[in-house]
Scaffold this active site. Sequence first.
Site, mmCIF file in Angstrom:
data_model
loop_
_atom_site.group_PDB
_atom_site.id
_atom_site.type_symbol
_atom_site.label_atom_id
_atom_site.label_comp_id
_atom_site.label_asym_id
_atom_site.label_seq_id
_atom_site.Cartn_x
_atom_site.Cartn_y
_atom_site.Cartn_z
ATOM 1 N N SER A 26 69.021 -11.337 -24.442
ATOM 2 C CA SER A 26 67.927 -11.720 -24.824
ATOM 3 C C SER A 26 68.002 -11.569 -26.355
ATOM 4 O O SER A 26 68.109 -10.560 -26.851
ATOM 5 C CB SER A 26 66.838 -10.861 -24.285
ATOM 6 O OG SER A 26 65.482 -10.732 -24.746
ATOM 7 N N LYS A 48 68.482 -16.004 -23.664
ATOM 8 C CA LYS A 48 67.338 -16.042 -23.561
ATOM 9 C C LYS A 48 66.535 -15.993 -24.873
ATOM 10 O O LYS A 48 67.065 -15.029 -25.399
ATOM 11 C CB LYS A 48 66.434 -15.218 -22.733
ATOM 12 C CG LYS A 48 65.074 -14.860 -22.741
ATOM 13 C CD LYS A 48 64.540 -13.830 -21.572
ATOM 14 C CE LYS A 48 63.996 -12.600 -21.974
ATOM 15 N NZ LYS A 48 63.426 -11.810 -20.990
ATOM 16 N N LYS A 56 63.409 -15.428 -27.699
ATOM 17 C CA LYS A 56 61.825 -15.021 -27.588
ATOM 18 C C LYS A 56 61.262 -16.145 -28.427
ATOM 19 O O LYS A 56 61.761 -16.517 -29.744
ATOM 20 C CB LYS A 56 61.677 -13.626 -28.480
ATOM 21 C CG LYS A 56 62.282 -12.709 -27.596
ATOM 22 C CD LYS A 56 61.504 -12.187 -26.348
ATOM 23 C CE LYS A 56 61.798 -11.076 -25.537
ATOM 24 N NZ LYS A 56 61.103 -10.609 -24.319
ATOM 25 N N ASP A 98 61.004 -16.962 -23.761
ATOM 26 C CA ASP A 98 60.271 -15.827 -23.282
ATOM 27 C C ASP A 98 59.158 -15.967 -24.308
ATOM 28 O O ASP A 98 59.575 -15.576 -25.476
ATOM 29 C CB ASP A 98 60.905 -14.566 -23.038
ATOM 30 C CG ASP A 98 59.845 -13.410 -22.503
ATOM 31 O OD1 ASP A 98 58.461 -13.679 -22.198
ATOM 32 O OD2 ASP A 98 60.237 -12.254 -22.462
ATOM 33 N N ASP A 104 56.394 -12.368 -15.823
ATOM 34 C CA ASP A 104 57.067 -11.084 -16.020
ATOM 35 C C ASP A 104 55.560 -9.874 -16.185
ATOM 36 O O ASP A 104 55.339 -9.240 -15.207
ATOM 37 C CB ASP A 104 57.614 -11.072 -17.334
ATOM 38 C CG ASP A 104 57.959 -9.715 -18.017
ATOM 39 O OD1 ASP A 104 57.585 -8.725 -17.484
ATOM 40 O OD2 ASP A 104 58.818 -9.823 -19.045
ATOM 41 N N LYS A 141 60.986 -5.830 -13.422
ATOM 42 C CA LYS A 141 61.311 -4.713 -14.090
ATOM 43 C C LYS A 141 60.919 -3.484 -13.439
ATOM 44 O O LYS A 141 59.733 -3.451 -12.902
ATOM 45 C CB LYS A 141 60.729 -4.793 -15.366
ATOM 46 C CG LYS A 141 61.169 -6.036 -16.608
ATOM 47 C CD LYS A 141 60.161 -5.838 -17.945
ATOM 48 C CE LYS A 141 60.921 -7.271 -18.770
ATOM 49 N NZ LYS A 141 60.190 -7.449 -19.764
ATOM 50 N N GLY A 181 64.874 -6.578 -19.183
ATOM 51 C CA GLY A 181 65.193 -5.521 -20.026
ATOM 52 C C GLY A 181 63.940 -5.010 -21.052
ATOM 53 O O GLY A 181 63.085 -5.718 -21.215
HETATM 54 MG MG MG Z 1 59.588 -11.053 -20.738
#
Ligand code: MG
Length: 382
Positions: A136, A162, A164, A189, A239, A263, A291
């Site tokens: 990420s 991934k 952000k 994300d 999420d 998560k 995470g």
């Molecule tokens: Mg997320």
Amino acid sequence: MKIAAIHAREINMQLIAPFETSFGVTHHRRILLLEVCSEDGASGWGEVTAAEGPFYNSETTDTAWIVLRNFLAPLLVGKTIETPEETLHYMAPVRGHEMAKAGLECAVWDLMAKCQSTSLSQLLGGTRAEISSGVSLGIHEDIGKLLDRIAQELAAGYQRVKLKIKPGKDVEVVSAVRNRFPDIALTVDANSAYRLTDTALLKKLDAFNLTYIEQPLEWNEIYQHSKLQRQLETRICLDECIHNLRDAQAAIELGACKVINIKLGRVCGHAAARKMQDYCMGHGVPVWSGGMLEAGVGRAHNIAMSSLPGFVLPGDVSASKRYWEEDIIVPPVEVSAQGTIRVPDSPGIGFEVNKRRVEKLTVREEEWTATRSAGGVPVGAS
Ligand SMILES: [Mg+2]
């Protein structure tokens, strides 16, 4: 097994590099570690994944400490537990505070696995000997630096990237990454940075063959995501707004997502995570482990959870050295050249907690027992 005491510690750790999401930049972590001790001297470890501020969800390191000390620990110490699933039952009078609860729940699972001389993965019903690891990457000011970083991570073996994103750091960035790396498994994300009125912009992301777009809309909203998913080709992964099995059921029935990020902290721990992945598997919805910039104890729990059969997409669990100069577990989490992490088969979480390191990083600690609860308040009084 009787719970005799809970040893709580706050440790402070510096991240190797700052991590930026749509809600801010993290430089260092304040992490709560919980060691649940049984009457016969065994102990299990859990990590509270709440962040320093209430920006991912409403919990923080400090709210978790207070809720654990004043409410959750008194509900658990002195109790006899036959199965780890009972832990949530004892904590049920407290509403919300999932991450605080998960810290204790996970510690009880570790303790129970150790008492049965089995690995946590095996106790949970895990079916994988190794899990797939992705990275990420936080928001980068400089696209060139981001591209270089991705090249490094791919060379290290990671199986998916991934990114952000946030308004102003989205289509252009994703386009540049896709141009440079046409074939990689790529996801984004948004951490709730967009609104339904941004649908036209989000539709532009359909051009980049993303595995999914994660939590584009409000953190506590499922229905709006169902409206957005109908207009996007790209799968939505939820999420922030999925806290339990009922939320997952609602989201899937409404068509609000086609992937779920589980998560442990957000869903109250292993028992709930296991139920959710089972439900999702039955409905053809892949899940993966997200995470929270965890230290080693949290990372180890994520590895055990990811060995369950529904976790079919690469997760955020990556090597300790990507985040920490020195982790708090031995050995540190390592990723193979193929981008996999071996699931330990030794008892409990399968990693030793480095107590010397933990002591060095500890800034406050307390022990909560049945006879000596926080602030001198008798446990029974809560
Ligand atoms: Mg997320």
